[in-house]
Design a protein around this motif. Structure first.
Motif, PDB file in Angstrom:
ATOM      1  N   PRO A   1       0.835  -1.206   0.000  1.00 13.11           N
ATOM      2  CA  PRO A   1       0.000   0.000   0.000  1.00 13.11           C
ATOM      3  C   PRO A   1       0.866   1.252   0.000  1.00 13.11           C
ATOM      4  CG  PRO A   1      -0.561  -1.450   1.860  1.00 13.11           C
ATOM      5  CD  PRO A   1       0.718  -1.960   1.250  1.00 13.11           C
ATOM      6  N   LEU A   2       0.287   2.362  -0.443  1.00  8.36           N
ATOM      7  CA  LEU A   2       0.955   3.658  -0.311  1.00  8.36           C
ATOM      8  C   LEU A   2       1.361   3.838   1.145  1.00  8.36           C
ATOM      9  CD1 LEU A   2      -1.419   6.087  -2.293  1.00  8.36           C
ATOM     10  CD2 LEU A   2       0.697   5.015  -3.074  1.00  8.36           C
ATOM     11  N   GLY A   3       2.557   4.367   1.361  1.00  9.14           N
ATOM     12  CA  GLY A   3       2.975   4.690   2.716  1.00  9.14           C
ATOM     13  C   GLY A   3       3.541   3.520   3.508  1.00  9.14           C
ATOM     14  N   THR A   4       3.688   2.357   2.897  1.00  8.97           N
ATOM     15  CA  THR A   4       4.269   1.220   3.625  1.00  8.97           C
ATOM     16  C   THR A   4       5.641   1.610   4.183  1.00  8.97           C
ATOM     17  OG1 THR A   4       3.176  -0.343   2.159  1.00  8.97           O
ATOM     18  CG2 THR A   4       5.069  -1.170   3.423  1.00  8.97           C
ATOM     19  N   PRO A   5       5.859   1.496   5.506  1.00  8.99           N
ATOM     20  CA  PRO A   5       7.166   1.857   6.055  1.00  8.99           C
ATOM     21  C   PRO A   5       8.229   0.817   5.674  1.00  8.99           C
ATOM     22  CG  PRO A   5       5.472   1.659   7.797  1.00  8.99           C
ATOM     23  CD  PRO A   5       4.919   1.051   6.556  1.00  8.99           C
ATOM     24  N   ALA A   6       9.448   1.277   5.501  1.00  5.18           N
ATOM     25  CA  ALA A   6      10.546   0.376   5.145  1.00  5.18           C
ATOM     26  C   ALA A   6      10.729  -0.707   6.207  1.00  5.18           C
ATOM     27  CB  ALA A   6      11.845   1.179   4.981  1.00  5.18           C
ATOM     28  N   GLU A   7      10.433  -0.372   7.479  1.00  8.92           N
ATOM     29  CA  GLU A   7      10.640  -1.353   8.553  1.00  8.92           C
ATOM     30  C   GLU A   7       9.749  -2.576   8.372  1.00  8.92           C
ATOM     31  OE1 GLU A   7       9.400   2.067   9.772  1.00  8.92           O
ATOM     32  OE2 GLU A   7      11.333   2.369   8.771  1.00  8.92           O
ATOM     33  N   GLU A   8       8.538  -2.345   7.829  1.00 11.38           N
ATOM     34  CA  GLU A   8       7.646  -3.494   7.630  1.00 11.38           C
ATOM     35  C   GLU A   8       8.234  -4.448   6.599  1.00 11.38           C
ATOM     36  OE1 GLU A   8       3.476  -2.920   7.088  1.00 11.38           O
ATOM     37  OE2 GLU A   8       3.356  -1.341   8.599  1.00 11.38           O
ATOM     38  N   VAL A   9       8.855  -3.865   5.589  1.00 11.11           N
ATOM     39  CA  VAL A   9       9.476  -4.692   4.557  1.00 11.11           C
ATOM     40  C   VAL A   9      10.658  -5.465   5.160  1.00 11.11           C
ATOM     41  CG1 VAL A   9      10.835  -4.565   2.432  1.00 11.11           C
ATOM     42  CG2 VAL A   9       8.675  -3.303   2.629  1.00 11.11           C
ATOM     43  N   GLU A  10      11.412  -4.788   6.011  1.00 16.40           N
ATOM     44  CA  GLU A  10      12.555  -5.483   6.647  1.00 16.40           C
ATOM     45  C   GLU A  10      12.055  -6.629   7.516  1.00 16.40           C
ATOM     46  OE1 GLU A  10      15.648  -5.131   5.771  1.00 16.40           O
ATOM     47  OE2 GLU A  10      14.899  -3.595   4.388  1.00 16.40           O
ATOM     48  N   ARG A  11      10.974  -6.385   8.216  1.00 17.56           N
ATOM     49  CA  ARG A  11      10.433  -7.436   9.080  1.00 17.56           C
ATOM     50  C   ARG A  11       9.939  -8.617   8.224  1.00 17.56           C
ATOM     51  NH1 ARG A  11       6.258  -9.094  12.222  1.00 17.56           N
ATOM     52  NH2 ARG A  11       4.686  -7.736  11.312  1.00 17.56           N
ATOM     53  N   PHE A  12       9.361  -8.303   7.080  1.00 21.69           N
ATOM     54  CA  PHE A  12       8.919  -9.365   6.165  1.00 21.69           C
ATOM     55  C   PHE A  12      10.125 -10.203   5.728  1.00 21.69           C
ATOM     56  CE2 PHE A  12       8.106 -10.808   1.762  1.00 21.69           C
ATOM     57  CZ  PHE A  12       7.000 -11.601   1.981  1.00 21.69           C
ATOM     58  N   LEU A  13      11.232  -9.508   5.404  1.00 23.80           N
ATOM     59  CA  LEU A  13      12.430 -10.226   4.960  1.00 23.80           C
ATOM     60  C   LEU A  13      13.018 -11.062   6.088  1.00 23.80           C
ATOM     61  CD1 LEU A  13      14.075  -7.466   2.725  1.00 23.80           C
ATOM     62  CD2 LEU A  13      13.009  -9.615   1.972  1.00 23.80           C
ATOM     63  N   ALA A  14      12.781 -10.631   7.334  1.00 22.75           N
ATOM     64  CA  ALA A  14      13.277 -11.399   8.473  1.00 22.75           C
ATOM     65  C   ALA A  14      12.405 -12.630   8.715  1.00 22.75           C
ATOM     66  CB  ALA A  14      13.301 -10.506   9.722  1.00 22.75           C
ATOM     67  N   VAL A  15      11.129 -12.486   8.477  1.00 22.62           N
ATOM     68  CA  VAL A  15      10.173 -13.559   8.793  1.00 22.62           C
ATOM     69  C   VAL A  15      10.124 -14.622   7.702  1.00 22.62           C
ATOM     70  CG1 VAL A  15       7.666 -13.946   8.857  1.00 22.62           C
ATOM     71  CG2 VAL A  15       8.720 -12.214  10.356  1.00 22.62           C
ATOM     72  N   LEU A  16      10.233 -14.176   6.454  1.00 19.63           N
ATOM     73  CA  LEU A  16      10.000 -15.079   5.324  1.00 19.63           C
ATOM     74  C   LEU A  16      10.873 -16.338   5.349  1.00 19.63           C
ATOM     75  CD1 LEU A  16       8.493 -15.450   2.554  1.00 19.63           C
ATOM     76  CD2 LEU A  16      10.521 -14.420   1.507  1.00 19.63           C
ATOM     77  N   PRO A  17      12.211 -16.222   5.555  1.00 17.75           N
ATOM     78  CA  PRO A  17      13.028 -17.452   5.513  1.00 17.75           C
ATOM     79  C   PRO A  17      12.555 -18.492   6.524  1.00 17.75           C
ATOM     80  CG  PRO A  17      14.421 -15.490   5.483  1.00 17.75           C
ATOM     81  CD  PRO A  17      13.033 -15.017   5.759  1.00 17.75           C
ATOM     82  N   ARG A  18      12.242 -18.059   7.739  1.00 23.81           N
ATOM     83  CA  ARG A  18      11.718 -18.974   8.768  1.00 23.81           C
ATOM     84  C   ARG A  18      10.437 -19.645   8.302  1.00 23.81           C
ATOM     85  NH1 ARG A  18      12.140 -14.731  12.739  1.00 23.81           N
ATOM     86  NH2 ARG A  18       9.874 -14.599  12.955  1.00 23.81           N
ATOM     87  N   ALA A  19       9.531 -18.820   7.744  1.00 25.41           N
ATOM     88  CA  ALA A  19       8.229 -19.347   7.333  1.00 25.41           C
ATOM     89  C   ALA A  19       8.391 -20.394   6.232  1.00 25.41           C
ATOM     90  CB  ALA A  19       7.323 -18.199   6.861  1.00 25.41           C
ATOM     91  N   VAL A  20       9.231 -20.081   5.230  1.00 22.68           N
ATOM     92  CA  VAL A  20       9.444 -21.032   4.134  1.00 22.68           C
ATOM     93  C   VAL A  20      10.086 -22.308   4.681  1.00 22.68           C
ATOM     94  CG1 VAL A  20      10.709 -21.454   1.992  1.00 22.68           C
ATOM     95  CG2 VAL A  20       9.580 -19.246   2.357  1.00 22.68           C
ATOM     96  N   ALA A  21      11.078 -22.138   5.559  1.00 26.13           N
ATOM     97  CA  ALA A  21      11.782 -23.309   6.120  1.00 26.13           C
ATOM     98  C   ALA A  21      10.795 -24.179   6.903  1.00 26.13           C
ATOM     99  CB  ALA A  21      12.934 -22.841   7.006  1.00 26.13           C
ATOM    100  N   ALA A  22       9.897 -23.545   7.645  1.00 24.33           N
ATOM    101  CA  ALA A  22       8.932 -24.313   8.435  1.00 24.33           C
ATOM    102  C   ALA A  22       8.022 -25.142   7.530  1.00 24.33           C
ATOM    103  CB  ALA A  22       8.095 -23.352   9.291  1.00 24.33           C
ATOM    104  N   VAL A  23       7.579 -24.540   6.439  1.00 26.93           N
ATOM    105  CA  VAL A  23       6.693 -25.276   5.512  1.00 26.93           C
ATOM    106  C   VAL A  23       7.468 -26.424   4.879  1.00 26.93           C
ATOM    107  CG1 VAL A  23       5.260 -25.117   3.450  1.00 26.93           C
ATOM    108  CG2 VAL A  23       5.339 -23.207   5.052  1.00 26.93           C
TER     109      VAL A  23
END
Lengths: 464, 464
Positions: free
Chosen positions: B347-369
């Protein structure tokens, strides 16, 4: 300022406004998605469907939200006709349906189907017997409104539904005007409604299709609304629609008594206060909040402007207020006067004082319009008493409603008893208003004759 | 909680909310009525049309408000096809259009018309040359989206429009995904859009039809919206749609730069952080806020649930997230991996920190699946090295994506170089994902053979 045209569109009910605001935060996501925003949207949509279905008297899985009442009608008629195309391509509608039904019928006719229009009595109601006689072995669908949108007359839906059931024909009921007042009685098969008529937001229609009714959605479809209404769901509006339907239903019993008194009063007082008025529609079997009357020698559009200046918003079925310069098809089917037509439909909570003020203002407004029209009519009319009394001719060609009737009224005194006057007119409203004038004035309407231009209307003077 | 699925539906923009609230009081009446409430509604509607037309780059009288983007597409395609039915009944669409376009095409085909689907490159874009070659003397209409809704690739609209113009064929551009970012360049003939994609309310679509384009509205019509969109106008929503389009356009320049940096970062980092990932879509010629990647050996639905639990709302084109258990037609047309598919649209205005948090979470999530899927796959596979190396068979019948590919990956080490393995699968996703796996792993995909059940996929080991 008094808004007396709730039959066109109702102001947003406070409950609709609250529900809309509340669900803007929760209901914007795609209800087909699995994440939390999607699940929340889905919950809102499901709850709204439960509430609306209960108010209509159907199962939630029988109810589809469409984007307008018009769309619900178009969709429902097309789907029901297609679902029974093996039975035949005959469609029945009443002559006084909402234009959305008549447009669907016209579309069906263009596509090679057949359409029967059931006529109405002078009250605006169909006769259940006449309706039943129209049912044929190849009838795919029958349509009947729950109540008329222009004159308020309630239709005999339960009797017609019973006749349809006996014939194995599904009945679609357009309930747009009556849903605020209660569910539709009787064994309907499909039902349509429109939220902005009961104080819900624009953009929401209802289409209920009973289980077991053969139904085949037409046109491109997607997976939304069980494949019956493509396009992204407008959940905040749907929530507001359902919430406000419950809210108006909670007020319906008390308000229907109160508004009926107010409309009874208008129906009784208008003919006392204004000369030459015809109140139309069934006086008893009718919607509580709606009434209609027509005023001889009055231009509907000018009268609407006069009333608007005085702070009253009403509508009219006169030809001068239509883009096609034809009178309302409802008034035409009823065979009642169309000139100076005024529909009053009161919102919930209308104070009695506003109605009194309307009754105070109306006679002045009508008189003002009549005065304006009185002078030019005489000068414009060409009265030619050329020998025989039968040859009296009023040339009203090029004159619009209500001028032809005004000119007729002026000349009638010159016609000897038993003699005839011809009114030449090319105005569509004359076809309705000259016979209506004869009825009101006790003169004999002797039909039409072809003329070089327009139509010659024959009136025989039988009353002094 | 981070909502990264604005391509499905955007949260209501604050300006849309304000405009909606403000116009609920002024915009509920029928704009066709002559009284003050009607005139006010008409003024609002006219002003909204002016504003939206300016943002789109058309004349106000070329613009119709519909009740959704889907409805705009269905209406526009039907009207344009009917307007040119004398020319022929050939319709062109790209293979990666939104489902509303493809549903219209399907409906046209059922009605006896012909449809050509222009294939796309691996980036998701059509080749202007290939598109031009599809134009025929009997082509009534050509359709091309401005940008793809699943992978973000922008289409060469201006070039295709030029080819269409030269051939005298009108081009309909579905601009639902790109209107927030600017008008569509090039000589389009019809254009559609959807307000809830840019932060406007649900219930508003746009259909622009250039003057001079032959157009015949289909189905029952009324007098609203120039006869092109029947049903009562939803003026508060239309006002909110127009106001929010102006508002997002004011932010578009700055936000497109900022969001492009964020999506560039995700595109770059995901393959570094997560093994066996394919980022799809054009890396440059794309929407600024949208990107898509697929993860080998991952179940898309489970990954979406993992990410949802971590507070991220994204969508997926994997087969397991579709009701038909087929992968997205877009990924299929592109020929890219569909398993473990994730679409991120900011969305418009998405803070960069949210994207960083997504990049932190994604590897764990994929590995878990992957971990969850790793164990049962081995036990379930039936590996039968029956003599000749060519006869190695993986029986993955009844297994859904990504299991067939996981079982293939497990067995490939047992295949001698130059030898072949057959994977038996009845999962539609295998048709896309087995060739994609071969591409990613440097093995040779040798096509399919009929099998008693499902399909046999042949893979030749050419890489150690």
């Amino acid at each position: 300022m008094s808004y007396f045209d709730v039959a066109s569109s109702a102001p947003l009910h406070p409950v609709a406004r609250q529900a809309l605001h509340a669900s803007l935060d929760e209901g914007w996501a795609d209800p087909a998605r699995l994440y939390r925003e999607g699940r929340r949207a889905r919950l809102l949509l499901d709850a709204a469907r439960e509430a609306a279905a209960e108010a209509i008297g159907c199962r939630p899985d029988e109810l589809t939200f469409t984007t307008s009442g018009t769309r619900a009608v178009h969709t429902g008629i097309a789907g029901a006709l297609a679902g029974r195309h093996r039975v035949g391509r005959h469609l029945i509608v009443s002559a006084v349906e909402h234009s959305s039904v008549l447009h669907s019928a016209e579309s069906h006719r263009r596509a090679g189907g057949t359409v029967s229009e059931v006529p109405v009595l002078r009250t605006g109601a169909v006769s259940p017997g006449a309706y039943a006689e129209t049912l044929r072995p190849d009838t795919a669908l029958a349509c009947l409104q729950s109540a008329n949108h222009e004159v308020g007359t309630r239709q005999p839906v339960a009797e017609v539904a019973e006749a349809c059931r006996a014939a194995g024909v599904p009945l679609l009921v357009d309930a747009a005007q009556s849903l605020a007042w209660g569910p539709v009685e009787g064994g309907w098969s499909l039902l349509t409604g429109s939220a902005h008529k009961w104080g819900g937001p624009a953009g929401v229609g209802l289409l209920a299709v009973r289980k077991g009714v053969r139904y085949a959605p037409q046109g491109p479809a997607d997976e939304r609304e069980s494949g019956r209404a493509p396009g992204f769901e407008n959940i905040p509006a749907v929530v507001a629609a359902a919430a406000s339907l419950r809210a108006v239903r909670a007020e319906a019993d008390a308000e229907s008594v109160r508004l009926r008194e107010l409309t009874d009063r208008i129906r009784a007082r208008v003919p006392e206060l204004v000369p030459d008025v015809e109140v139309v529609g069934d006086p008893v079997t009718r919607l509580p909040h709606l009434l209609t009357f027509s005023c001889l020698y009055v231009d509907g559009e000018t009268l609407l402007h006069e009333l608007d200046r005085e702070g009253f918003s009403v509508s009219s079925g006169s030809s001068c207020t239509s883009s096609t310069l034809t009178p309302s098809h409802v008034l035409t089917a009823m065979g009642v006067l169309s000139e100076g037509n005024v529909r009053v439909s009161l919102p919930l909570g209308t104070p009695a004082e506003e109605v009194e003020r309307f009754l105070a203002v109306l006679p002045r407004a009508v008189a003002a319009v009549r005065e304006k029209l009185g002078a030019p009519a005489g000068a414009a009319a060409t009265v030619s008493p050329s020998g025989a009394p039968d040859a009296l001719v009023v040339d009203a060609l090029g004159k619009r409603c209500p001028i032809p009737v005004i000119e007729l009224a002026k000349v009638i005194t010159e016609v000897p008893l038993g003699g005839t006057v011809r009114v030449l007119s090319d105005d569509e409203a004359a076809r309705l208003d000259i016979p209506a004038w004869c009825e009101m004035r006790g003169q004999e309407y002797a039909g039409t004759e072809p003329a070089a231009q327009g139509t010659a209307y024959l009136i025989r003077r039988v009353t002094l």
